[in-house]
Each structure stands twice: as C-alpha cells, then as structure tokens.
Design a protein around this motif. Sequence first.
Motif, short mmCIF file in Angstrom:
data_model
loop_
_atom_site.label_atom_id
_atom_site.label_comp_id
_atom_site.label_asym_id
_atom_site.label_seq_id
_atom_site.Cartn_x
_atom_site.Cartn_y
_atom_site.Cartn_z
N ALA A 34 0.84 -1.19 0.00
CA ALA A 34 0.00 0.00 0.00
C ALA A 34 0.88 1.25 0.00
O ALA A 34 2.05 1.21 0.40
N GLN A 35 0.31 2.37 -0.45
CA GLN A 35 1.07 3.60 -0.59
C GLN A 35 0.51 4.71 0.28
O GLN A 35 -0.70 4.80 0.50
N LEU A 36 1.42 5.57 0.74
CA LEU A 36 1.06 6.81 1.42
C LEU A 36 1.64 7.96 0.61
O LEU A 36 2.85 8.08 0.46
N LEU A 37 0.78 8.81 0.05
CA LEU A 37 1.20 9.99 -0.70
C LEU A 37 0.69 11.21 0.08
O LEU A 37 -0.48 11.25 0.47
N PHE A 38 1.53 12.20 0.28
CA PHE A 38 1.11 13.31 1.13
C PHE A 38 1.80 14.61 0.76
O PHE A 38 2.81 14.63 0.04
N THR A 39 1.24 15.71 1.25
CA THR A 39 1.89 17.02 1.22
C THR A 39 2.15 17.42 2.67
O THR A 39 1.41 17.01 3.58
N SER A 40 3.19 18.23 2.89
CA SER A 40 3.51 18.58 4.27
C SER A 40 4.46 19.76 4.32
O SER A 40 5.22 20.01 3.38
N HIS A 41 4.43 20.47 5.47
CA HIS A 41 5.43 21.47 5.81
C HIS A 41 6.39 20.94 6.88
O HIS A 41 7.29 21.66 7.29
N ASP A 42 6.18 19.72 7.33
CA ASP A 42 6.96 19.16 8.42
C ASP A 42 8.32 18.69 7.92
O ASP A 42 8.47 17.56 7.43
N VAL A 43 9.33 19.56 8.02
CA VAL A 43 10.65 19.24 7.48
C VAL A 43 11.36 18.17 8.30
O VAL A 43 12.37 17.62 7.85
N SER A 44 10.86 17.86 9.50
CA SER A 44 11.50 16.79 10.28
C SER A 44 11.38 15.45 9.56
O SER A 44 12.18 14.55 9.81
N LEU A 45 10.43 15.33 8.65
CA LEU A 45 10.30 14.08 7.88
C LEU A 45 11.44 13.92 6.88
O LEU A 45 11.64 12.83 6.34
N LEU A 46 12.19 15.00 6.63
CA LEU A 46 13.35 14.91 5.76
C LEU A 46 14.59 14.43 6.53
O LEU A 46 15.64 14.21 5.92
N GLY A 47 14.44 14.30 7.85
CA GLY A 47 15.56 13.89 8.69
C GLY A 47 15.58 12.40 8.97
O GLY A 47 15.13 11.59 8.17
N ARG A 48 16.11 12.07 10.14
CA ARG A 48 16.30 10.67 10.51
C ARG A 48 15.61 10.34 11.82
O ARG A 48 15.39 11.23 12.65
N LYS A 49 15.32 9.06 11.99
CA LYS A 49 14.75 8.55 13.23
C LYS A 49 15.48 7.26 13.56
O LYS A 49 15.51 6.34 12.73
N ALA A 50 16.05 7.21 14.73
CA ALA A 50 16.83 6.05 15.17
C ALA A 50 17.92 5.71 14.17
O ALA A 50 18.21 4.53 13.89
N GLY A 51 18.53 6.75 13.58
CA GLY A 51 19.64 6.55 12.66
C GLY A 51 19.25 6.19 11.25
O GLY A 51 20.13 6.02 10.38
N GLU A 52 17.95 6.07 10.95
CA GLU A 52 17.49 5.70 9.62
C GLU A 52 16.72 6.86 9.00
O GLU A 52 16.01 7.59 9.69
N ASP A 53 16.87 7.02 7.67
CA ASP A 53 16.10 8.05 6.98
C ASP A 53 14.61 7.77 7.11
O ASP A 53 14.17 6.64 6.87
N ILE A 54 13.85 8.80 7.48
CA ILE A 54 12.39 8.61 7.52
C ILE A 54 11.86 8.47 6.11
O ILE A 54 11.07 7.56 5.80
N LEU A 55 12.28 9.36 5.21
CA LEU A 55 11.94 9.28 3.80
C LEU A 55 13.20 8.99 3.00
O LEU A 55 14.26 9.58 3.26
N LYS A 56 13.09 8.11 2.04
CA LYS A 56 14.23 7.79 1.18
C LYS A 56 14.40 8.88 0.12
O LYS A 56 13.52 9.71 -0.10
N ARG A 57 15.53 8.85 -0.56
CA ARG A 57 15.86 9.91 -1.51
C ARG A 57 14.86 10.00 -2.66
O ARG A 57 14.59 11.09 -3.17
N ASP A 58 14.29 8.86 -3.10
CA ASP A 58 13.34 8.88 -4.22
C ASP A 58 11.90 9.03 -3.75
O ASP A 58 10.96 8.84 -4.53
#
Length: 455
Positions: free
Chosen positions: A358-382
Amino acid sequence: MLLNFRVANHRSIRDELEWQLHPVYDGDRPTGTFWQAVPVAGIFGSNAAGKSNVVDALRYMATMVIRSPLLAEDGEGMRRQPFLLDTVAPSESSWYVADLLLRGVRYSYGFEVDDENVLSEWLYSYPTGRKRVVFERDGEDFRVGSSEREAKALTTVAEVTAPNALFLSMAARSRASVTSLARVYRWFREELVFRGPASERRLGHPHVLMRNLASRMNRLGEPAHLRDLLRAADLGIEDFRVETVEEDPFENRRPRIKGQPVVDVKAAGAMVDTPRSVRPVRHELWLRHTGRNGSFELPLTAESLGTKAIVEYALALEQVTSRGGTLVVDELDSSLHPRLSAFLVGLFQDPERNPHGAQLLFTSHDVSLLGRKAGEDILKRDQIWFASKNEFGETSLYPLSDFRPRQDENRERRYLSGSYGAVPVIDDTFALAIAGRGGAGGEAAETGRQEDTEA
C-alpha cells in the motif's frame, strides 16, 4: 498501486506536471521488497506553491470517474478548474492520466475535458508488457476492446454514453463484464482514499466515524492498526473495544394522535416486534484510558478531535493496507504530531506491516520528515518531491533525485538553507515598516504619558 500521475491545466498547474513514483535507487528500497512504485512519497514546498493542487487534481480525477454519470444527468458539465492567470488556459482543455499496477498488470487510464464535454478518453492494459487497447474515445467516436466478447459489451455502453460522461464510469455502472475496466474503476472507487483538511471538518460529527467503522468492520473485521496508532500517539489510551448494539426499531417511538394522550405503541402491543435476524445493528467504539484510580472507558463521542482524527486515520489505513491501496493525505502535519507522522511513514515502509505494498502519498510542511529517526532516513531519496511556483503563478513539481543527493547528506538542513529550492523568500520590508510605525506610536504614547504626569 499508483505508478505515475500526470495533469495539465488544473488550478495553479498550467503545463504538464508529472508525479513519477517509480523507485530510483535500488539501495533505498525497503528490505526484501520488489515493489514497482515507492510505498511513500511526500511533496514539500512553501505556502501557496501548489502542493494541495496536485492532490486536488488526483481527487478531481477520482471524483469524475465515480460521479460523472450523475453530474451529466444534472447538467453540471465537467466542473473543472482550469488555470486562470492568463487569457489562453481557460479556453484550453485539461487532462489527467494515471498509470496503475493492479494484480501484477499495468494499466494506463486518462481523459481530456473542456468545460462542457469529454474530448478524449482511453484505457490501455499491458498484460504481457505490450500495449493492449481496452477502449479509446475521441469525442463521440469509440474504439473498443480487441476480443469479441469485450467489443460487444462495450459497444452497447458506448451507444448510451453522454458527451459529458466518462465512458469508464458508464461501463462500470452498466456492469459490463470487462475485467480490466472493472479493476481500474474499483481502484478509483475503493482503493484510492483521501484524507486532509476537507475530510477533517467531518470529525465534529461522530456518527460519520461510526458509520465508517461499521462499514469497515463488516468488510474487514476489527481495525488492528487502530491499536498501533493509539499507542504511538501516547494518549494514555491502553486499548479499545467495539461494541455491537442491536437496535430496536420501535424503541422510543411514541406517535401522537391529535386530541389523545401520548401512547407507547410498543408497550400497548399495537406493533409486532421485528425479527432479530433483520434488526439493524450499530457499532460503538469505546477507548480504555489510564486514570488515577485505574482504567476507565469513554465512548468515541466523548473524545477530542485529535483522538477522532487518529481513529479516522486508522480506518483509512485498514482500507488501503488490506488490499494494497493508496492513501493520499493533504497537509499530513495539520492533524498529526511529527512523531506520529514519522510512525505512519514507517508503517508503510515496513513490508511486514504493509505486505500488499500500500502507498502513502502526502503534502507537508513538516521538514522533520526529511531527517532521521533512530539513525534511519524517515523518507528515502526517491520519496521526496518539491513544489514551487514561478513569477507567473504556475506550479512545477520536481524530485530530490534531480539533485543527485548523497545517501548520508543532511537533507533537512539543506532544504531549510534553500539548496533544493521550494522555500519561501522572506521579505522583511513589511515587518520593518510595522516596527517603524509601532516605534513612532510608542514614542507618541510615551510623550502623552509624560504630559499627563506634568499636568
């Protein structure tokens, strides 16, 4: 699964815009998956850049697929919203195309419309990798499926399709037995789910949530993802239960007869009880909280809007993850805490909790999603896209992969510094002018106070 979405001449989208969801980096794929589209994709950008218009274009496409025959009957035309910031676009057509992967087969469906009619429409399938025409439409001229059975069924539908109704919608409503057509229609109707500010306004009405809960339980059983979301939200909610209540259709019905006292018809035996086998039922959701004196339960109707939003997300999650659908959320950060947004993204990235891709497609202003959580990227480069608007008010969409980012670079910091664009340019002129006026006013007020003191 949505592979690609293209649109032109819709609201702030003037020229062709493409949201390409094919994976770019094999190393960024969730471990053990071979999904042909990314499970998550987010669009970031400044206010009024057109992020929501991308979602709105996909929503418009789905709405027309589901409702175009009804709109045609009401004489409402195509109800489109073309680009309005030049003199040419309003008279030009708008078009929408979605490439899908359904049960291992790729489909491409699209249509082109003006204010009044459907100008063109098409559906292609690729069962063996080669294009197969399910139908093509040019105005009122139709070319239908290659097999004799499909051709006969669709030709009959073509004869009764109004110029301002989509052929896909008409064929689905007529229940023409064409598998590829039915699958595409079902994806738009049942497997594409929207959430966002527009749907959040309904959260003030608990009966809407309960109706959704009842519908979901009748099809899929207890909403398992609800427990995960409630725990991740850290609301002090231990668990939940769903109570099925059998409704008595005669309960509290007291018909008034003019000139006579109120009579309890049921008590008087004037009506016969409805058989239990046909009595309606309703589902009530109870949430168990941790209290100072132990656990206690509250019904959903007594919960906050935030808790109701989480319940609504859980129902949408169950709907898409149970069959590999697509959840589209406008302004993900508007109703979820950043940690909960990251949890939601992680759920779709995990093949064990998302076995059907399943897919999650979204819009956001939350730039923390561009960061990391527990050492792993929350969002991948693609999985990262940016929306921006030029000086003519035209929205464009481009991926992070255009910048060839390193896997270990700090994408949150680089975005905020403007390295990827799609950030607001702050002009301090207005703020300085306000400060200047405030300063002058302050001095005048102080002078007045001194004069009063001297007096």
